[in-house]
Structures are given as C-alpha cells and as structure tokens.
Enzyme design. Structure first.
Site, PDB file in Angstrom:
ATOM      1  N   HIS A 312       0.887  -1.069  -0.181  1.00 51.09           N
ATOM      2  CA  HIS A 312      -0.015   0.052   0.022  1.00 51.09           C
ATOM      3  C   HIS A 312       0.915   1.377   0.047  1.00 51.09           C
ATOM      4  CE1 HIS A 312      -2.976   2.921   1.224  1.00 51.09           C
ATOM      5  NE2 HIS A 312      -3.995   2.014   0.836  1.00 51.09           N
ATOM      6  N   ASP A 369      -8.263  -4.477  -0.615  1.00 54.52           N
ATOM      7  CA  ASP A 369      -8.635  -5.076  -1.946  1.00 54.52           C
ATOM      8  C   ASP A 369      -8.538  -6.567  -2.026  1.00 54.52           C
ATOM      9  OD1 ASP A 369      -9.343  -2.373  -2.666  1.00 54.52           O
ATOM     10  OD2 ASP A 369      -7.033  -2.186  -3.126  1.00 54.52           O
TER      11      ASP A 369
END
Length: 434
Positions: A312, A369
């Site tokens: 991320h 996700d």
C-alpha cells in the site's frame, strides 16, 4: 485552521547564502509538517514532489491514518469500532456532519435517504442509450454529473444545501448503481422500497426479480455495511484529491463527485479488487490453484508481473481494514455455505507474503482489496461492479472533503507548479524556412 497548529519551532533552509525559517506545524495526532506556503514568495524557489509523496495539500479534520502503526480513524473513531458497531448510514452521517448521530438524528437522516431514493423518471431513459456492455463506472459518472440539471436549486447555494445534496447523492447513487446492473442484464428495474434499510434496499434492487424473489439475509446486509464502512474514506487518495481539486474551482458537488468517480475508475485505485479476483481466477484455472509460479514471477526483477492486492502507498506494516475484511469474508462464506477455491488461494498467498523475506522486507502485506472481492463474489455482485461498490462506499468521504474544502478559510483554487525541462527559448522559424 492551520495557524492554530503552528508551533514555535522553525525549519532552517539555506539557499544562495541566505537563511530562511519555515514554520513547523504539528497535527492533532503528532504528525509534523513544514509550512512552505511562503517559500516561492520569499526565495523564488518551489518544491518538486512527483506523485505528492511528501506534500500535504490541506489540513483536514476528517480522517487520520498512520501507515507505520497501521491505524485508521474517522473523526477520531477507530475503524475497528465503527465497523463492529455501526451501520454505513451512521458512518456516512459521521463523516458528513462531524459527529455520530443520536437516534433522532439517525432517524431523520434515514428518512431523507428514503425520500430521495427515486430517480427522476426522465433520467431512467438515459440507461436505454447505453449499450449493454457499457462500463458501469462510465454510466455512474455521467449520471451523477447530470443530477445538477435535474436539481438546479442545489447548485445555487451549494453550501447552504449541503445536507440535502449529501442525502440525494448517497441515496440516488445507490439507485443508479443498481439500475445500471439491471440494465446490463436486460432485466426490469427494481424500485427502492420504503421499508428496507440502506444496504438491504440496494441488495433488493440488485437481485430481486419477478420470477425469482430475492431473500434478504441479515448476515449479507451486515457484511455489505462493513465493506462500505471500510471504504468510506481514506484521507487524500487520488479520487478524494480529485474531488477537492475540482471543487476548489467552486464547481458544484455533483460535478466534483463525478470527477472523483472517474479517478476511482483507474486500475491502480478503485479497480484493484477486481484485478485481485482476475488474478485469483487465473491461478485457479491455469495453475490448478498452485500459486508458487505467480509468487516467483512477482519476485523476479526482470518480470513486470506484480501480485495484486499486496502493499500500500501509505501502510508499511499492515492494512487495518484487511484484518476486519478477512474475518468478515470467513463469516459470510460460512453463513452462505459457500466453499470458494479462490479464498483458499488467497489465504495461501497471504501466508507466503507474511513469511517470505522478499515480501516482508518490502512491506508487501495484503491490503483491503485482497479479500473484498471474494465477499462481493459470494454476495452475487459481478467483477465489473466492484469499482462501483467502492464508489458507493467512498461517497460520504468525498462529500465530507468537498464540504470541508468549500468552508476552509484558507481555501485557494488548486494550481500546482511545475519545473519546465523542455527546449529553452528559441527564435521562431517561418514555415517556408523549416
């Protein structure tokens, strides 16, 4: 708002034999920033920061995240507490209004969402103009932008009407999303019902049919609430920054949100959970569920392939949303009695990432996700609607940031600088001499 957090400390900058002192700002959670608002005026220099890796574009009271500690808070409340104890409508109220609602405030807000759930009948004809395979995000962005034409009173005094605009958007975007899905199937539209909650209404509009009535399950509704809460805001990401930048030109809320939807459409932003599912499906179909080949490809510096759903931009230890969503994923599949081989593959990949030195050194941990697509798949939502679901969840955050930007006493139209590296000035050559 920023000035109240300026400290007595300054950063010292030396350029061309001169020394400049730049104010230091310390945020509510201890994050530090150097105030460079007067830099060019004082020195003639600007800063260069591709991708805004180290640049704060605003001061905000909405969301705080700490990438090193793996924490996320909305308006001071931990994401774990909100996901466990609140509905999406409560969290939307929190983001837009700044505080968790009382029972009375929640009832009034929910009543507004119900009242504004219908689309203008003329808008419904727009769906007929799109081909059946039209991308749902393209439809969503266009339809949201058109709302200002049907509700022009909302654009005359936008800040005064923010409560109505927020309720209209939160309710109508849900209806637009469900209608676009029904149109893609060639099925009749299912209108919203006054007796259903926000998420239950959405599920019913998506899946109910005259020949196969949809059974609403509390566990599925709870899972959808949790998914939308986890996506409700995430500080100054690409789409939120887009909403703020477009809105800084004093563009109405509908057009600003439409721009944010378009930004979210990108595969590096809102399209990531769809890409995760496609990767897991490829491993399942082409590698018989064996993910080792994909892992080795991801570690090969000469191979452009990357594992989707890992790492991320901000989180460097773990994504707190992922832990919540992984637990919800297990619960939903167990409740629905679904055995999904993609979940098994996902867990294998996660196990490797948590123990392989290559992934650990590079902070490549599973993010939000990674598991969200599996839940959507279990609920029955197809891959091409995943990004629309992301937009539905992120909507209250976009509204909150637009509202905050509009009311900011330090507001200025967004206008980044650049460093020009093209040809130096040169004499013009007439066309017959070129």
């Amino acid at each position: 708002m920023i000035d109240s957090f300026i400290t007595d400390q300054t950063a010292e900058l030396r350029i061309d034999g001169k020394t400049y002192h730049l104010p230091i700002i310390v945020g509510a959670e201890g994050e530090k920033a150097i105030d460079i608002r007067g830099l060019r005026r004082q020195t003639g220099y600007i800063t260069l920061d591709s991708g805004y890796m180290n640049t704060g574009s605003c001061a905000s009271t909405i969301t705080f995240l700490d990438g090193e500690k793996g924490t996320l808070c909305y308006r001071g409340y931990a994401i774990e507490d909100l996901a466990e104890n609140c509905t999406f409508v409560e969290v939307a109220y929190l983001l837009v209004h700044g505080s968790l609602p009382t029972r009375q405030e929640l009832a009034e807000f929910s009543e507004m969402l119900g009242r504004y759930a219908l689309l203008h009948e003329d808008m419904i004809r727009f769906f007929d103009s799109y081909p059946p395979n039209a991308p749902p995000m393209a439809i969503l962005s266009s339809m949201v932008n058109s709302l200002c034409s049907f509700y022009p009173e909302m654009t005359e005094n936008p800040y005064e009407n923010i409560d109505k605009m927020a309720a209209r958007l939160l309710s109508k975007v849900r209806t637009i999303a469900a209608f676009s899905y029904k149109k893609s199937l060639g099925q009749p539209l299912v209108y919203p019902r006054h007796d259903l909650s926000y998420c239950a209404n959405f599920l019913n509009m998506m899946f109910d049919s005259p020949v196969r009535p949809y059974k609403i399950r509390d566990e599925v509704v709870a899972a959808l609430n949790k998914l939308l809460i986890l996506h409700a805001d995430h500080e100054q990401n690409c789409s939120t920054s887009t909403v703020r930048l477009v809105g800084s030109a004093r563009v109405n809320l509908y057009a600003s949100i439409s721009a944010g939807i378009s930004a979210l459409w990108g595969p590096l932003h809102g399209g990531a959970n769809q890409a995760v599912m496609e990767m897991l499906e490829n491993i399942h179909h082409y590698e018989n569920g064996d993910c080792r080949k994909y892992v080795e490809r991801a570690k090969d510096p000469d191979d452009p392939f990357r594992l989707v759903g890992f790492g991320h931009r901000v989180y460097k230890t773990f994504d707190p949303r992922m832990r919540i969503i992984k637990k919800a994923c297990d619960e939903v599949l167990e409740t629905l009695n679904i055995s999904d081989p993609l979940l098994d593959i996902a867990k294998q990949l996660e196990e490797i990432a948590l123990n392989d030195e290559y992934f650990v050194e590079r902070h490549l941990y599973p993010n939000v996700d990674f598991y969200s697509g599996i839940i959507y798949r279990a609920i029955g939502i197809p891959n091409n609607m995943f990004t629309v679901m992301f937009a539905l969840g992120r909507l209250p955050g976009w509204i909150a940031h637009w509202k905050e930007m509009w009311d900011d006493p330090d507001w200025k139209i967004g206008r980044p600088r650049q460093v020009y590296i093209g040809p130096p000035r040169r004499p013009f050559v007439p066309i017959d001499q070129r």
